[in-house]
Design a protein around this motif. Structure first.
Motif, mmCIF file in Angstrom:
data_model
loop_
_atom_site.group_PDB
_atom_site.id
_atom_site.type_symbol
_atom_site.label_atom_id
_atom_site.label_comp_id
_atom_site.label_asym_id
_atom_site.label_seq_id
_atom_site.Cartn_x
_atom_site.Cartn_y
_atom_site.Cartn_z
ATOM 1 N N ALA A 1 3.601 5.434 -10.760
ATOM 2 C CA ALA A 1 2.455 4.798 -11.427
ATOM 3 C C ALA A 1 2.574 3.273 -11.370
ATOM 4 O O ALA A 1 1.596 2.581 -11.062
ATOM 5 N N LEU A 2 3.765 2.741 -11.648
ATOM 6 C CA LEU A 2 3.949 1.292 -11.590
ATOM 7 C C LEU A 2 3.837 0.787 -10.155
ATOM 8 O O LEU A 2 3.252 -0.271 -9.903
ATOM 9 N N ALA A 3 4.392 1.542 -9.216
ATOM 10 C CA ALA A 3 4.319 1.143 -7.802
ATOM 11 C C ALA A 3 2.857 1.073 -7.349
ATOM 12 O O ALA A 3 2.457 0.124 -6.666
ATOM 13 N N ALA A 4 2.060 2.057 -7.758
ATOM 14 C CA ALA A 4 0.639 2.070 -7.387
ATOM 15 C C ALA A 4 -0.084 0.875 -8.014
ATOM 16 O O ALA A 4 -0.919 0.228 -7.361
ATOM 17 N N GLU A 5 0.239 0.564 -9.268
ATOM 18 C CA GLU A 5 -0.402 -0.578 -9.929
ATOM 19 C C GLU A 5 -0.018 -1.892 -9.249
ATOM 20 O O GLU A 5 -0.872 -2.754 -9.018
ATOM 21 N N ILE A 6 1.252 -2.035 -8.915
ATOM 22 C CA ILE A 6 1.710 -3.251 -8.236
ATOM 23 C C ILE A 6 0.975 -3.431 -6.913
ATOM 24 O O ILE A 6 0.448 -4.508 -6.618
ATOM 25 N N CYS A 7 0.911 -2.380 -6.127
ATOM 26 C CA CYS A 7 0.252 -2.471 -4.816
ATOM 27 C C CYS A 7 -1.251 -2.742 -4.961
ATOM 28 O O CYS A 7 -1.810 -3.540 -4.210
ATOM 29 N N ARG A 8 -1.888 -2.101 -5.926
ATOM 30 C CA ARG A 8 -3.325 -2.319 -6.144
ATOM 31 C C ARG A 8 -3.587 -3.768 -6.539
ATOM 32 O O ARG A 8 -4.492 -4.415 -6.000
ATOM 33 N N ARG A 9 -2.774 -4.286 -7.435
ATOM 34 C CA ARG A 9 -2.988 -5.654 -7.907
ATOM 35 C C ARG A 9 -2.665 -6.678 -6.818
ATOM 36 O O ARG A 9 -3.351 -7.696 -6.700
ATOM 37 N N LEU A 10 -1.635 -6.409 -6.017
ATOM 38 C CA LEU A 10 -1.350 -7.296 -4.883
ATOM 39 C C LEU A 10 -2.539 -7.323 -3.927
ATOM 40 O O LEU A 10 -2.968 -8.382 -3.485
ATOM 41 N N ALA A 11 -3.043 -6.137 -3.607
ATOM 42 C CA ALA A 11 -4.174 -6.035 -2.676
ATOM 43 C C ALA A 11 -5.408 -6.758 -3.216
ATOM 44 O O ALA A 11 -6.226 -7.249 -2.441
ATOM 45 N N ASP A 12 -5.512 -6.861 -4.534
ATOM 46 C CA ASP A 12 -6.635 -7.571 -5.157
ATOM 47 C C ASP A 12 -6.418 -9.080 -5.180
ATOM 48 O O ASP A 12 -7.283 -9.811 -5.657
ATOM 49 N N GLY A 13 -5.247 -9.542 -4.696
ATOM 50 C CA GLY A 13 -5.004 -10.981 -4.599
ATOM 51 C C GLY A 13 -4.089 -11.556 -5.657
ATOM 52 O O GLY A 13 -3.814 -12.755 -5.652
ATOM 53 N N GLU A 14 -3.595 -10.731 -6.570
ATOM 54 C CA GLU A 14 -2.686 -11.251 -7.594
ATOM 55 C C GLU A 14 -1.318 -11.554 -6.972
ATOM 56 O O GLU A 14 -0.913 -10.929 -5.986
ATOM 57 N N LEU A 15 -0.627 -12.474 -7.596
ATOM 58 C CA LEU A 15 0.716 -12.836 -7.142
ATOM 59 C C LEU A 15 1.742 -11.953 -7.845
ATOM 60 O O LEU A 15 1.563 -11.582 -9.015
ATOM 61 N N LEU A 16 2.829 -11.630 -7.154
ATOM 62 C CA LEU A 16 3.850 -10.756 -7.724
ATOM 63 C C LEU A 16 4.429 -11.340 -9.007
ATOM 64 O O LEU A 16 4.684 -10.604 -9.959
ATOM 65 N N CYS A 17 4.613 -12.655 -9.069
ATOM 66 C CA CYS A 17 5.169 -13.254 -10.293
ATOM 67 C C CYS A 17 4.247 -13.000 -11.489
ATOM 68 O O CYS A 17 4.734 -12.771 -12.610
ATOM 69 N N ASP A 18 2.932 -13.001 -11.275
ATOM 70 C CA ASP A 18 1.985 -12.731 -12.363
ATOM 71 C C ASP A 18 1.970 -11.251 -12.729
ATOM 72 O O ASP A 18 1.870 -10.900 -13.909
ATOM 73 N N ILE A 19 2.072 -10.408 -11.735
ATOM 74 C CA ILE A 19 2.080 -8.959 -11.976
ATOM 75 C C ILE A 19 3.317 -8.570 -12.789
ATOM 76 O O ILE A 19 3.240 -7.743 -13.706
ATOM 77 N N SER B 1 10.783 -6.290 -13.194
ATOM 78 C CA SER B 1 10.989 -7.665 -12.741
ATOM 79 C C SER B 1 10.769 -7.741 -11.229
ATOM 80 O O SER B 1 10.752 -6.718 -10.534
ATOM 81 N N ARG B 2 10.623 -8.958 -10.724
ATOM 82 C CA ARG B 2 10.473 -9.128 -9.270
ATOM 83 C C ARG B 2 11.709 -8.613 -8.551
ATOM 84 O O ARG B 2 11.596 -8.032 -7.473
ATOM 85 N N ASP B 3 12.888 -8.829 -9.125
ATOM 86 C CA ASP B 3 14.114 -8.311 -8.504
ATOM 87 C C ASP B 3 14.089 -6.790 -8.408
ATOM 88 O O ASP B 3 14.518 -6.217 -7.398
ATOM 89 N N THR B 4 13.575 -6.147 -9.428
ATOM 90 C CA THR B 4 13.467 -4.682 -9.403
ATOM 91 C C THR B 4 12.498 -4.240 -8.314
ATOM 92 O O THR B 4 12.780 -3.300 -7.555
ATOM 93 N N VAL B 5 11.366 -4.928 -8.203
ATOM 94 C CA VAL B 5 10.390 -4.578 -7.161
ATOM 95 C C VAL B 5 11.025 -4.757 -5.783
ATOM 96 O O VAL B 5 10.854 -3.914 -4.894
ATOM 97 N N ARG B 6 11.770 -5.830 -5.592
ATOM 98 C CA ARG B 6 12.453 -6.046 -4.300
ATOM 99 C C ARG B 6 13.467 -4.936 -4.025
ATOM 100 O O ARG B 6 13.601 -4.489 -2.878
ATOM 101 N N ARG B 7 14.175 -4.504 -5.059
ATOM 102 C CA ARG B 7 15.130 -3.403 -4.880
ATOM 103 C C ARG B 7 14.392 -2.127 -4.512
ATOM 104 O O ARG B 7 14.817 -1.394 -3.607
ATOM 105 N N TRP B 8 13.269 -1.862 -5.159
ATOM 106 C CA TRP B 8 12.472 -0.681 -4.816
ATOM 107 C C TRP B 8 12.056 -0.734 -3.354
ATOM 108 O O TRP B 8 12.077 0.280 -2.660
#
Length: 137
Positions: free
Chosen positions: A11-29, A37-44
Motif C-alpha cells: 500500500a505504501l509502495a503504491a502511494e509512493i509511486c502514484r505521488r511520484l508520478a503526479d510530480g511530487e518529490l520523494l522528500c515531500d512524500i 524515510s527516504r533511506d527506507t524507500v531506497r532500501r526497498w
C-alpha cells in the motif's frame, strides 16, 4: 509516538509511486511520520525488484508531470513574477533532464565534420594500393 514504517508495504509502495508520478518529490512524500524515510524507500528499491521497476516508471512519469508544471508556471507568469517563474522553470528543467535525460536532457550533436584535402586522400589511397601490392592490407 509511532515509528516510521520500515518493512515493505504494498500500500505504501503504491502511494509512493502514484505521488511520484503526479510530480511530487520523494522528500515531500516521505516527510510525514506515517511514511517510510527516504533511506527506507531506497532500501526497498535495492531489495525488491518489482518495486524498483514500478519506482523507475513512476520517476519517468514524474518528469512528464514536472514538465507540465513548468508550462503552467510559464503560462501564469506576469511582469511582476517573471524572475521567480524563470528560477522555478530552470530548476524544473534541470531536474527533468536528470530524471529523464533522453527526453528532457540537452541534445548533444556531435561535430562530425572531417576536413581532408583531395591531395591527402589521393596520397593515402596510393599508400594503401602500395601495401596491397606488397601483400599487406
Amino acid at each position: 509516538m509511532a515509528e516510521r514504517p520500515t518493512e515493505f508495504s504494498e500500500a505504501l509502495a503504491a502511494e509512493i509511486c502514484r505521488r511520484l508520478a503526479d510530480g511530487e518529490l520523494l522528500c515531500d512524500i516521505c516527510r510525514p511520520a506515517r511514511m517510510p524515510s527516504r533511506d527506507t524507500v531506497r532500501r526497498w528499491q535495492s531489495e525488491n525488484g518489482p518495486f524498483r521497476d514500478r519506482y523507475a516508471a513512476a520517476r519517468d512519469q514524474q518528469a512528464d508531470a514536472l514538465a507540465e508544471e513548468a508550462i503552467g508556471i510559464a503560462r501564469n507568469a506576469d511582469a511582476d513574477t517573471v524572475a521567480v517563474c524563470r528560477l522555478q522553470i530552470d530548476t524544473i528543467k534541470w531536474l527533468t533532464a536528470k530524471i529523464a535525460p533522453r527526453r528532457y536532457g540537452e541534445k548533444v550533436v556531435p561535430d562530425a565534420t572531417v576536413k581532408v584535402s583531395i591531395g591527402d586522400a589521393i596520397e593515402k589511397g596510393r599508400e594503401r594500393v602500395g601495401r596491397m601490392r606488397e601483400g599487406g592490407s
